[in-house]
Write a protein that holds these residues in place. Structure first.
Motif, mmCIF file in Angstrom:
data_model
loop_
_atom_site.group_PDB
_atom_site.id
_atom_site.type_symbol
_atom_site.label_atom_id
_atom_site.label_comp_id
_atom_site.label_asym_id
_atom_site.label_seq_id
_atom_site.Cartn_x
_atom_site.Cartn_y
_atom_site.Cartn_z
ATOM 1 N N UNK A 158 -20.207 15.298 9.003
ATOM 2 C CA UNK A 158 -20.744 15.151 10.207
ATOM 3 C C UNK A 158 -19.206 14.884 11.197
ATOM 4 N N UNK A 159 -19.283 15.400 12.180
ATOM 5 C CA UNK A 159 -17.961 15.208 12.963
ATOM 6 C C UNK A 159 -18.028 14.802 14.451
ATOM 7 N N UNK A 160 -17.310 14.320 15.210
ATOM 8 C CA UNK A 160 -17.714 14.061 16.647
ATOM 9 C C UNK A 160 -18.001 15.235 17.241
ATOM 10 N N UNK A 167 -15.591 15.099 3.181
ATOM 11 C CA UNK A 167 -16.641 14.660 2.446
ATOM 12 C C UNK A 167 -18.085 15.519 2.239
ATOM 13 N N UNK A 180 -18.908 16.220 20.239
ATOM 14 C CA UNK A 180 -18.354 16.568 21.502
ATOM 15 C C UNK A 180 -16.989 16.976 21.572
#
Lengths: 299, 255
Positions: free
Chosen positions: A89-91, A85, A93
């Motif tokens: 924005x990804x996880x 995309x 942590x």
């Protein structure tokens, strides 16, 4: 055809009581198997809306989208698609390896030495092996973009959709992404990516879809578009020891101007055939699109 | 099945690495510690007071975790657009939602289990005797949290986290007062209030049916059928709320 979009229309309302506006209107185009297709458009032209429709993330008001020779969107189809995309924005942590492992699990890939090797290869391909054990919160924007591309490729998809993969990257990062795109095509995948970085699109894509204000203004091969565009000539001459450079639009005008120059005792130094760049063509299309919209509104 | 497990595991990992979880655990541990101190003030009811406080602390932690974390569980995925890469995979939207639910409910289970061990240690040190009622009470707390989580997920489909939390707290309070509401409605001269009371009892989960905490103190008999029925009751409400949430989620546009 890998993708066939026909009559795609989507409207949004800014507020509940507001009149809906068209984000995309009657959008139709096709993506050929094995091609690198660029999806061009200015900000707000409807590129991301179209991509989200293609992936079933938003539902169209009208139109039909089929995949891999006429199949509707299903889990089987999605298994063959990889997606990055815009502004991913990804996880944060998760570490790079955990992140790719997670997407491999989501894709139903079996854990084991083969998958570990695949993750390692992908990390090397996106030039991130040094950051494999670092949490994503410590990644720079360019690194996030590259790990995002790696997740899109983890399951070795046949069709890769990238939404603005080069935005915010430095020249080196853009080169890496361009290499990855070429490499994907080399192994047989079809790539469809949106961008407004026209130079990158011109050098990478053999097919183009140009969207202006939610409507398709061009769909076809990049070369055809460049050929179709009106060519011009640059005429360099010297008269009375002072050099002159001028642009003429076609051969008829070129011959006439050359005769005039020779008659006036000028010396013709050089005639260069010029073609407009994709950037010039795109700006021209966008300008025309805006004019048409203003005319429609005033009528 | 693998994608469901992946989403569940990732959600579990996400919450375990979240600070809010530890704030709740510390709060509950303080409450259990406080219960011992308060118990000291009492001459004969130390165990009872400590048990009350301890179980209330576990209930608060489990329910707060379900409501506060549950309210932003899906909202955060949409807001940060992580949902885009997940749902572009071969994953049904309902699978995604169930995976998120299972991930958080697993954290609730671990928290309830961990806090229960601390509570049991104190309970035994204060001279309490292990009785099956204690386990039923803890199971009831877990079931209550599962209903609240499913309900909060449903509210989260319509509204922002702050409102979802408010609605869930309201339904938590009503859920515990439904018996009183039914009683007052039956005594009320107002036909409208009587209808409202009767409807609320039928349309909302009665959380008091899962409250077996008093039985730990008084050691009243709780039949296994009562526990099983409570489990079926809680599971039915959870499934209903989750299904409604899945229907809304299936129609959502991720703009």
């Amino acid at each position: 055809m890998i993708l066939d979009v026909s009559g795609l229309t989507k409207r949004f309302k800014n507020q509940f009581w507001a009149k809906p506006h068209y984000a995309v209107k009657d959008v139709s185009f096709r993506v050929k198997e094995g091609s690198i297709t660029g999806f061009l458009g200015a900000n707000g032209s409807g590129k991301t809306t179209s991509i989200k429709n293609i992936l079933g993330l938003i539902y169209p008001d009208a139109g039909e989208i089929t995949y891999f020779g006429g199949k509707p969107l299903s889990n089987e189809v999605k298994k063959r698609i990889g997606f990055l995309p815009e502004r991913p924005y990804f996880y944060e942590y998760l570490t790079g390896t955990e992140f790719l492992q997670f997407y491999a699990d989501l894709s139903g890939l079996k854990r084991g030495p083969n998958l570990r090797k695949r993750i390692q290869t992908l990390l090397e391909k996106v030039e991130l092996p040094h950051a494999a054990d670092r949490p994503l919160r410590k990644y720079s924007k360019g690194m996030l973009q590259r790990i995002g591309i790696a997740q899109a490729l983890i399951h070795d998809p046949d069709f890769v959709i990238l939404d603005e993969p080069m935005t915010g990257l430095d020249p080196d990062g853009r080169r890496t992404v361009a290499e990855i795109i070429k490499d994907c095509r080399k192994r047989g995948a079809t790539i469809f990516f949106s961008s407004h970085l026209l130079h990158d699109v011109e050098t990478l894509c053999d097919e183009l879809v140009i969207l202006v204000k939610g409507e398709v203004k061009y769909s076809g091969s990049t070369q055809d578009l460049l050929k179709r565009a009106q060519a011009g000539y640059r005429l360099v001459s010297i008269k009375d020891s002072s050099p002159q450079s001028e642009r003429v639009v076609d051969q008829h005008h070129l011959q006439k101007r050359m005769r005039d120059l020779l008659d006036s005792q000028a010396q013709i130094i050089e005639v260069i055939a010029e073609r407009p760049s994709l950037e010039e063509l795109f700006i021209e299309m966008s300008r025309k699109g805006s004019q048409e919209q203003v005319e429609k509104a005033s009528n | 099945m693998r994608p469901l497990i992946a989403i569940c595991t990732n959600t579990f990992r996400e919450i375990i690495r979240d600070r809010i979880l530890y704030s709740l655990i510390i709060f509950c541990l303080l409450l259990i510690g406080f219960s011992v101190a308060v118990g000291q003030l009492s001459f004969a009811e130390q165990l009872r007071i400590s048990t009350n406080f301890g179980l209330a602390g576990i209930q608060f932690s489990a329910c707060a975790l379900a409501v506060f974390v549950g309210s932003s569980l899906v909202f955060r995925e949409i807001e940060k657009q992580t949902v885009l890469t997940l749902l572009s995979r071969a994953i049904g939207r309902a699978t995604f939602l169930v995976g998120k639910f299972l991930g958080l409910i697993s954290v609730v289970a671990v928290v309830v289990l961990g806090l229960s061990l601390v509570f049991l240690l104190i309970f035994l040190l204060l001279g309490g005797k292990i009785h099956e009622n204690l386990f039923y009470a803890l199971w009831g707390i877990f079931l209550e949290a599962s209903i609240l989580l499913a309900m909060t997920l449903l509210f989260g489909m319509f509204t922002k986290p702050i409102l979802a939390v408010s609605f869930s707290i309201a339904f938590f309070l009503i859920g515990h007062w439904l018996d009183s509401l039914e009683f007052f409605a039956s005594q009320s001269p107002s036909g409208l209030f009587a209808t409202f009371g009767k409807s609320a009892v039928k349309l909302l989960p009665n959380l008091e049916r899962l409250n077996w905490r008093d039985h730990v103190i008084y050691l009243d008999h709780i039949g296994l059928d009562q526990v099983l029925w409570g489990t079926v009751y809680a599971s039915s409400w959870s499934i209903l709320f989750l299904s409604l949430a899945a229907i809304v989620f299936a129609r959502k546009d991720f703009v």
